[in-house]
Design a protein around this motif. Sequence first.
Motif, mmCIF file in Angstrom:
data_model
loop_
_atom_site.group_PDB
_atom_site.id
_atom_site.type_symbol
_atom_site.label_atom_id
_atom_site.label_comp_id
_atom_site.label_asym_id
_atom_site.label_seq_id
_atom_site.Cartn_x
_atom_site.Cartn_y
_atom_site.Cartn_z
ATOM 1 N N ARG A 1 -33.396 -24.285 38.821
ATOM 2 C CA ARG A 1 -34.078 -23.918 40.052
ATOM 3 C C ARG A 1 -34.754 -22.572 39.842
ATOM 4 N NH1 ARG A 1 -28.984 -25.413 41.719
ATOM 5 N NH2 ARG A 1 -28.465 -23.261 42.145
ATOM 6 N N PRO A 2 -35.788 -22.288 40.622
ATOM 7 C CA PRO A 2 -36.446 -20.992 40.458
ATOM 8 C C PRO A 2 -35.497 -19.850 40.836
ATOM 9 C CG PRO A 2 -37.532 -22.290 42.179
ATOM 10 C CD PRO A 2 -36.424 -23.117 41.628
ATOM 11 N N MET A 3 -35.631 -18.759 40.125
ATOM 12 C CA MET A 3 -34.847 -17.567 40.408
ATOM 13 C C MET A 3 -35.835 -16.477 40.816
ATOM 14 S SD MET A 3 -31.735 -18.476 39.820
ATOM 15 C CE MET A 3 -30.858 -16.942 39.787
ATOM 16 N N PHE A 4 -35.482 -15.725 41.832
ATOM 17 C CA PHE A 4 -36.356 -14.669 42.298
ATOM 18 C C PHE A 4 -35.671 -13.329 42.057
ATOM 19 C CE2 PHE A 4 -37.276 -18.485 44.712
ATOM 20 C CZ PHE A 4 -38.622 -18.639 44.427
ATOM 21 N N HIS A 5 -36.107 -12.644 41.015
ATOM 22 C CA HIS A 5 -35.540 -11.349 40.660
ATOM 23 C C HIS A 5 -36.576 -10.271 40.964
ATOM 24 C CE1 HIS A 5 -32.158 -13.217 38.669
ATOM 25 N NE2 HIS A 5 -32.985 -13.969 37.974
ATOM 26 N N HIS A 6 -36.087 -9.087 41.293
ATOM 27 C CA HIS A 6 -37.007 -8.000 41.619
ATOM 28 C C HIS A 6 -36.809 -6.787 40.718
ATOM 29 C CE1 HIS A 6 -38.164 -10.286 45.125
ATOM 30 N NE2 HIS A 6 -36.892 -10.448 45.398
ATOM 31 N N HIS B 1 -32.222 -12.740 33.024
ATOM 32 C CA HIS B 1 -32.502 -14.141 33.329
ATOM 33 C C HIS B 1 -33.306 -14.788 32.198
ATOM 34 C CE1 HIS B 1 -33.291 -17.722 35.695
ATOM 35 N NE2 HIS B 1 -34.564 -17.603 35.374
ATOM 36 N N LEU B 2 -34.336 -14.091 31.717
ATOM 37 C CA LEU B 2 -35.144 -14.639 30.625
ATOM 38 C C LEU B 2 -34.316 -14.809 29.359
ATOM 39 C CD1 LEU B 2 -38.520 -12.743 31.106
ATOM 40 C CD2 LEU B 2 -38.072 -15.167 31.464
ATOM 41 N N THR B 3 -33.404 -13.892 29.110
ATOM 42 C CA THR B 3 -32.536 -14.010 27.936
ATOM 43 C C THR B 3 -31.678 -15.264 28.031
ATOM 44 O OG1 THR B 3 -32.497 -11.619 27.665
ATOM 45 C CG2 THR B 3 -30.718 -12.870 26.599
ATOM 46 N N VAL B 4 -31.097 -15.501 29.199
ATOM 47 C CA VAL B 4 -30.265 -16.692 29.392
ATOM 48 C C VAL B 4 -31.103 -17.955 29.233
ATOM 49 C CG1 VAL B 4 -28.910 -17.987 31.095
ATOM 50 C CG2 VAL B 4 -28.542 -15.526 30.814
ATOM 51 N N VAL B 5 -32.294 -17.970 29.811
ATOM 52 C CA VAL B 5 -33.163 -19.152 29.729
ATOM 53 C C VAL B 5 -33.573 -19.428 28.289
ATOM 54 C CG1 VAL B 5 -35.455 -20.040 30.344
ATOM 55 C CG2 VAL B 5 -34.016 -19.001 32.093
ATOM 56 N N ILE B 6 -33.971 -18.395 27.568
ATOM 57 C CA ILE B 6 -34.391 -18.582 26.178
ATOM 58 C C ILE B 6 -33.210 -19.045 25.327
ATOM 59 C CG2 ILE B 6 -35.280 -17.408 24.120
ATOM 60 C CD1 ILE B 6 -37.391 -17.993 26.334
ATOM 61 N N CYS B 7 -32.027 -18.494 25.577
ATOM 62 C CA CYS B 7 -30.835 -18.944 24.838
ATOM 63 C C CYS B 7 -30.539 -20.413 25.131
ATOM 64 C CB CYS B 7 -29.619 -18.085 25.189
ATOM 65 S SG CYS B 7 -29.696 -16.433 24.495
ATOM 66 N N ALA B 8 -30.644 -20.802 26.391
ATOM 67 C CA ALA B 8 -30.407 -22.202 26.761
ATOM 68 C C ALA B 8 -31.418 -23.117 26.081
ATOM 69 C CB ALA B 8 -30.471 -22.364 28.282
ATOM 70 N N LEU B 9 -32.674 -22.683 26.013
ATOM 71 C CA LEU B 9 -33.690 -23.489 25.339
ATOM 72 C C LEU B 9 -33.403 -23.587 23.840
ATOM 73 C CD1 LEU B 9 -36.947 -22.308 27.114
ATOM 74 C CD2 LEU B 9 -35.806 -24.512 27.349
#
Length: 168
Positions: free
Chosen positions: A88-93, A101-109
């Motif tokens: 799902r989309p994540m909204f970080h500020h 978040h990007l680190t987790v996503v890239i690791c998952a990929l």
Amino acid sequence: MNKQIEKAEKVANGQRPIKRDRFVKLAGKKPGVDWALVERARQLLGLKGYVSNISPEVLDGPAVVAAYHSLWQVEKSFRMAKSDIRARPMFHHQRDSIEAHLTVVICALAVARHLQEATGISIKKLVQTLRPLRTVIIDVNGHELTAAPAIDADTQKILDQISSHTGH
């Protein structure tokens, strides 16, 4: 390109409202066709350039082009991540949250790509097959009971393929 020129001419003739048309220039209050830009575009027609911030000693021209041509795999991975993993989309500020978040996503990929290469099975199929596998530990009056999942032969084959690629 001819269609873009036609749109610009229609804007200049007042037959079409101004949008973000490529060859339109505003000279005073009246729009017109930017013929110099049209000529420059014609000269560059058919040429494609690649820009990189990596030095040629590290990645030469052919390697830059090859990397660009393999971007479809990255794009495919991100499409897979959204649909197959039910992301799902994540909204970080804050910068730290965004980078985490990007680190987790890239690791998952990276893990997903590794699993696909190890098994030859799409990540969608892997998720569908492996998601139901759960081991449950039940505590009844201080006695722990472990309920392991039932693993069929096809699922066990996938697990074996993964194990042989990870060394475990």
